[in-house]
Scaffold this active site. Structure first.
Site, PDB file in Angstrom:
ATOM      1  CG  ASP A 128      41.860  36.658  29.172  1.00  0.00           C
ATOM      2  OD1 ASP A 128      41.553  35.556  28.703  1.00  0.00           O
ATOM      3  OD2 ASP A 128      42.981  37.179  29.022  1.00  0.00           O
ATOM      4  CE  LYS A 129      36.075  38.000  37.572  1.00  0.00           C
ATOM      5  NZ  LYS A 129      36.244  37.338  38.888  1.00  0.00           N
TER       6      LYS A 129
END
Length: 278
Positions: A128-129
């Site tokens: 995920d970011k």
């Protein structure tokens, strides 16, 4: 486009297409079809619907799609393992793995700059970011195929700083379903199987550091699972409520068997500043 070649011996008396499906992942088989790969059996081009014999020499010549419109990003890239086929590097928190039009700065573009002539990139564990840590990349589609399915071929461990006192070890086995609210996920019996093992490293009355190992790889799996037992990750405002400048989740351990060298590769590296007990 870059030309690649694969050679192997048939293991069965079979239809050629069926032998290829036994040899390759569904994704790689579709890739071979999409690029109109040339398939030779004992030196002669053969159609997929024809029969072959055990021991036949199969040679596949295909094109690797390496074209991209995304610009290279010249930023420092921390690399912990690299050979002709694979690379393990570190993704910073709050950086996308793959770029989007809204946020066109990503690890993918850093890798484009680093790899130069070898521009094909297959992410075998996408973060995920908000998540920082180790990422494994295959430099060609066939090398990615050799480590598919990922859950069976790559061992992954994470560190997370969570809310509250979590001082034991255990397994969270709860199905995860897309909730319909953007990219958010929820616990539901209608969802897909998701299994996370956790172990406490240290804990206080207000927060705990835990190590987590994935058996499955669902989107937001660790984040959803920890929140579901009352211990959301600090800084994860999608599933929790404890503000922090970054989300305290790190991929710190990767292990896989290099299929070319038949050698176990272990990369263990933690750069998280939040993991030390105060």
């Amino acid at each position: 486009m870059e030309e690649r070649k694969i050679e192997f011996l048939s293991q069965n008396d079979n239809i050629l297409s069926e032998e290829l499906k036994l040899k390759f992942s569904k994704k790689f088989y579709r890739h071979l079809k999409s690029v109109n790969a040339k398939i030779y059996v004992n030196g002669e081009i053969k159609e997929r619907y024809l029969k072959i014999k055990k021991g036949d020499k199969i040679e596949i010549i295909y094109q690797e799609n390496i074209e991209t419109d995304w610009p290279e990003l010249d930023l420092p890239l921390q690399i912990y393992y690299e050979d002709e086929h694979y690379l393990v590097c570190y993704k910073e928190a709050n950086m996308l793995t793959i770029p989007t039009k809204v946020c066109p700065f990503s690890l993918y573009q850093q890798l484009l700059f680093h790899l130069k002539d070898t521009k094909h990139i297959s992410f075998l564990n996408r973060l995920d970011k908000e998540t920082q840590g180790l990422v494994l990349i295959a430099k060609d589609t066939y090398s990615a195929n050799l480590l598919t399915p990922v859950k069976e071929n790559i061992k992954r461990k994470y560190l997370a700083l969570v809310k509250g006192n979590l001082s034991d070890s255990g397994t969270i086995n709860k199905r995860i379903l897309r909730s319909g609210e953007g990219n958010k996920r929820t616990i539901s019996e209608l969802g897909k199987t998701a299994i996370t093992h956790y172990k406490s490293i240290w804990s206080t009355a207000t927060k705990s550091l835990v190590e987590l190992e994935l058996e499955t790889g669902r989107t937001h799996q660790i984040r959803v699972h920890l929140a579901s037992i009352g211990h959301p990750i600090i800084g994860d405002m999608l599933y929790g409520d404890v503000l922090n400048n970054i989300m305290c989740l790190e991929s710190y351990y990767l292990e896989f068997l290099n299929p070319y060298k038949k050698e176990k590769i272990i990369v263990k590296e933690s750069l998280a500043k939040w993991k030390e007990k105060e």
